[in-house]
Design a protein around this motif. Structure first.
Motif, PDB file in Angstrom:
ATOM      1  N   LYS A  27       0.836  -1.206   0.000  1.00 52.05           N
ATOM      2  CA  LYS A  27       0.000   0.000   0.000  1.00 52.05           C
ATOM      3  C   LYS A  27       0.873   1.259   0.000  1.00 52.05           C
ATOM      4  O   LYS A  27       0.611   2.196  -0.743  1.00 52.05           O
ATOM      5  CB  LYS A  27      -0.925  -0.002   1.223  1.00 52.05           C
ATOM      6  CG  LYS A  27      -1.886   1.144   1.264  1.00 52.05           C
ATOM      7  CD  LYS A  27      -2.803   1.045   2.470  1.00 52.05           C
ATOM      8  CE  LYS A  27      -3.721   2.240   2.541  1.00 52.05           C
ATOM      9  NZ  LYS A  27      -4.589   2.191   3.712  1.00 52.05           N
ATOM     10  N   ALA A  28       1.912   1.275   0.816  1.00 52.25           N
ATOM     11  CA  ALA A  28       2.810   2.429   0.865  1.00 52.25           C
ATOM     12  C   ALA A  28       3.562   2.608  -0.441  1.00 52.25           C
ATOM     13  O   ALA A  28       3.806   3.737  -0.878  1.00 52.25           O
ATOM     14  CB  ALA A  28       3.802   2.275   2.018  1.00 52.25           C
ATOM     15  N   ARG A  33       4.036   9.313  -7.283  1.00 55.32           N
ATOM     16  CA  ARG A  33       4.791  10.525  -6.967  1.00 55.32           C
ATOM     17  C   ARG A  33       6.079  10.583  -7.776  1.00 55.32           C
ATOM     18  O   ARG A  33       6.679   9.553  -8.105  1.00 55.32           O
ATOM     19  CB  ARG A  33       5.198  10.553  -5.487  1.00 55.32           C
ATOM     20  CG  ARG A  33       4.077  10.483  -4.502  1.00 55.32           C
ATOM     21  CD  ARG A  33       3.328  11.821  -4.426  1.00 55.32           C
ATOM     22  NE  ARG A  33       2.392  11.837  -3.326  1.00 55.32           N
ATOM     23  CZ  ARG A  33       1.155  11.368  -3.384  1.00 55.32           C
ATOM     24  NH1 ARG A  33       0.702  10.838  -4.489  1.00 55.32           N
ATOM     25  NH2 ARG A  33       0.360  11.428  -2.334  1.00 55.32           N
ATOM     26  N   SER A  34       6.534  11.801  -8.042  1.00 60.55           N
ATOM     27  CA  SER A  34       7.856  11.954  -8.646  1.00 60.55           C
ATOM     28  C   SER A  34       8.897  11.649  -7.576  1.00 60.55           C
ATOM     29  O   SER A  34       8.661  11.832  -6.378  1.00 60.55           O
ATOM     30  CB  SER A  34       8.030  13.375  -9.191  1.00 60.55           C
ATOM     31  OG  SER A  34       7.889  14.341  -8.164  1.00 60.55           O
ATOM     32  N   ASP A  70       8.567  15.067  -5.620  1.00 54.68           N
ATOM     33  CA  ASP A  70       7.688  14.897  -4.461  1.00 54.68           C
ATOM     34  C   ASP A  70       8.414  14.163  -3.335  1.00 54.68           C
ATOM     35  O   ASP A  70       8.243  14.485  -2.160  1.00 54.68           O
ATOM     36  CB  ASP A  70       6.439  14.102  -4.841  1.00 54.68           C
ATOM     37  CG  ASP A  70       5.581  14.807  -5.863  1.00 54.68           C
ATOM     38  OD1 ASP A  70       5.460  16.053  -5.793  1.00 54.68           O
ATOM     39  OD2 ASP A  70       5.021  14.127  -6.740  1.00 54.68           O
ATOM     40  N   ILE A  71       9.210  13.164  -3.692  1.00 56.38           N
ATOM     41  CA  ILE A  71       9.992  12.384  -2.727  1.00 56.38           C
ATOM     42  C   ILE A  71      11.456  12.504  -3.135  1.00 56.38           C
ATOM     43  O   ILE A  71      11.819  12.182  -4.269  1.00 56.38           O
ATOM     44  CB  ILE A  71       9.556  10.904  -2.713  1.00 56.38           C
ATOM     45  CG1 ILE A  71       8.079  10.807  -2.341  1.00 56.38           C
ATOM     46  CG2 ILE A  71      10.439  10.097  -1.756  1.00 56.38           C
ATOM     47  CD1 ILE A  71       7.481   9.436  -2.547  1.00 56.38           C
ATOM     48  N   GLY A 104       6.493  15.384   1.486  1.00 57.96           N
ATOM     49  CA  GLY A 104       5.384  15.989   2.197  1.00 57.96           C
ATOM     50  C   GLY A 104       4.995  15.133   3.394  1.00 57.96           C
ATOM     51  O   GLY A 104       5.302  13.942   3.460  1.00 57.96           O
ATOM     52  N   PHE A 105       4.316  15.729   4.350  1.00 55.36           N
ATOM     53  CA  PHE A 105       3.959  15.037   5.585  1.00 55.36           C
ATOM     54  C   PHE A 105       3.154  13.763   5.323  1.00 55.36           C
ATOM     55  O   PHE A 105       3.434  12.714   5.881  1.00 55.36           O
ATOM     56  CB  PHE A 105       3.188  15.986   6.518  1.00 55.36           C
ATOM     57  CG  PHE A 105       2.892  15.387   7.848  1.00 55.36           C
ATOM     58  CD1 PHE A 105       3.904  15.155   8.759  1.00 55.36           C
ATOM     59  CD2 PHE A 105       1.597  15.027   8.188  1.00 55.36           C
ATOM     60  CE1 PHE A 105       3.643  14.589   9.999  1.00 55.36           C
ATOM     61  CE2 PHE A 105       1.314  14.457   9.420  1.00 55.36           C
ATOM     62  CZ  PHE A 105       2.343  14.241  10.322  1.00 55.36           C
ATOM     63  N   ARG A 106       2.152  13.839   4.452  1.00 51.38           N
ATOM     64  CA  ARG A 106       1.339  12.658   4.140  1.00 51.38           C
ATOM     65  C   ARG A 106       2.183  11.547   3.540  1.00 51.38           C
ATOM     66  O   ARG A 106       2.031  10.378   3.874  1.00 51.38           O
ATOM     67  CB  ARG A 106       0.223  13.015   3.167  1.00 51.38           C
ATOM     68  CG  ARG A 106      -0.981  13.560   3.800  1.00 51.38           C
ATOM     69  CD  ARG A 106      -2.086  13.570   2.777  1.00 51.38           C
ATOM     70  NE  ARG A 106      -3.086  14.522   3.149  1.00 51.38           N
ATOM     71  CZ  ARG A 106      -4.033  14.936   2.349  1.00 51.38           C
ATOM     72  NH1 ARG A 106      -4.087  14.498   1.115  1.00 51.38           N
ATOM     73  NH2 ARG A 106      -4.929  15.781   2.763  1.00 51.38           N
ATOM     74  N   ASP A 107       3.079  11.910   2.626  1.00 46.74           N
ATOM     75  CA  ASP A 107       3.945  10.906   2.011  1.00 46.74           C
ATOM     76  C   ASP A 107       4.878  10.283   3.037  1.00 46.74           C
ATOM     77  O   ASP A 107       5.104   9.069   3.023  1.00 46.74           O
ATOM     78  CB  ASP A 107       4.759  11.515   0.865  1.00 46.74           C
ATOM     79  CG  ASP A 107       3.892  11.852  -0.341  1.00 46.74           C
ATOM     80  OD1 ASP A 107       2.785  11.294  -0.455  1.00 46.74           O
ATOM     81  OD2 ASP A 107       4.336  12.666  -1.166  1.00 46.74           O
ATOM     82  N   LEU A 108       5.411  11.090   3.939  1.00 49.93           N
ATOM     83  CA  LEU A 108       6.284  10.545   4.987  1.00 49.93           C
ATOM     84  C   LEU A 108       5.533   9.538   5.853  1.00 49.93           C
ATOM     85  O   LEU A 108       6.086   8.494   6.220  1.00 49.93           O
ATOM     86  CB  LEU A 108       6.853  11.666   5.859  1.00 49.93           C
ATOM     87  CG  LEU A 108       7.948  12.515   5.231  1.00 49.93           C
ATOM     88  CD1 LEU A 108       8.290  13.697   6.133  1.00 49.93           C
ATOM     89  CD2 LEU A 108       9.179  11.686   4.943  1.00 49.93           C
ATOM     90  N   LEU A 109       4.279   9.833   6.169  1.00 49.69           N
ATOM     91  CA  LEU A 109       3.487   8.899   6.968  1.00 49.69           C
ATOM     92  C   LEU A 109       3.293   7.574   6.239  1.00 49.69           C
ATOM     93  O   LEU A 109       3.401   6.504   6.839  1.00 49.69           O
ATOM     94  CB  LEU A 109       2.120   9.506   7.320  1.00 49.69           C
ATOM     95  CG  LEU A 109       2.136  10.622   8.357  1.00 49.69           C
ATOM     96  CD1 LEU A 109       0.734  11.192   8.539  1.00 49.69           C
ATOM     97  CD2 LEU A 109       2.692  10.123   9.677  1.00 49.69           C
ATOM     98  N   ARG A 110       3.030   7.637   4.950  1.00 50.37           N
ATOM     99  CA  ARG A 110       2.848   6.388   4.181  1.00 50.37           C
ATOM    100  C   ARG A 110       4.182   5.680   3.969  1.00 50.37           C
ATOM    101  O   ARG A 110       4.249   4.463   4.011  1.00 50.37           O
ATOM    102  CB  ARG A 110       2.207   6.697   2.839  1.00 50.37           C
ATOM    103  CG  ARG A 110       0.730   7.086   3.022  1.00 50.37           C
ATOM    104  CD  ARG A 110      -0.011   7.175   1.759  1.00 50.37           C
ATOM    105  NE  ARG A 110      -0.232   5.876   1.155  1.00 50.37           N
ATOM    106  CZ  ARG A 110      -0.759   5.723  -0.041  1.00 50.37           C
ATOM    107  NH1 ARG A 110      -1.094   6.778  -0.749  1.00 50.37           N
ATOM    108  NH2 ARG A 110      -0.942   4.518  -0.528  1.00 50.37           N
TER     109      ARG A 110
END
Length: 115
Positions: A27-28, A33-34, A70-71, A104-110
């Motif tokens: 899922k993660a 994302r770029s 993005d990452i 981004g914060f959401r991406d870090l959480l995932r």
């Protein structure tokens, strides 16, 4: 110091590993994302797209990334190879400053599931 081809192969292996993952890791890894991976000791950047659980459309360019992905990962060539080979723990390398991850914060959480 690992060379460009060893780094490219490590990213391809990471992509294969993510595509074969299951559960929360799958899922993660399914973000769209770029992605950039700056290799400091080789003064180059791999850029591509994290999509459908794989790293796709990888391009190598000299120097720092031209655009903000993005990452964003930054590390040495040896650290990239060691992490993908399982000889270096990402969380320990990140906490020790050997690897830099920006997103981004959401991406870090995932992404924490992948760590």
């Amino acid at each position: 110091m690992a060379d460009v081809e060893e780094c490219r192969e490590a990213l391809e292996q990471l992509s294969r590993n993510m595509s074969q993952s299951t559960g929360n890791v799958r899922k993660a890894a399914s973000l769209d994302r770029s992605l950039s991976c700056r290799i400091t000791d080789l003064d180059l950047t791999f850029t591509g797209r994290l999509r459908d659980g794989r790293i796709q459309d990888v391009v190598t360019t000299p120097g720092p990334p031209a655009e903000k992905a993005d990452i964003r990962l930054t590390m040495s060539s040896d650290d990239l190879v060691a992490m993908v080979d399982g000889r270096l723990n990402f969380a320990a390398a990140w906490a020790g400053g050997r690897v830099r991850l920006e997103a981004g914060f959401r991406d870090l959480l995932r992404l924490r599931t992948l760590l």
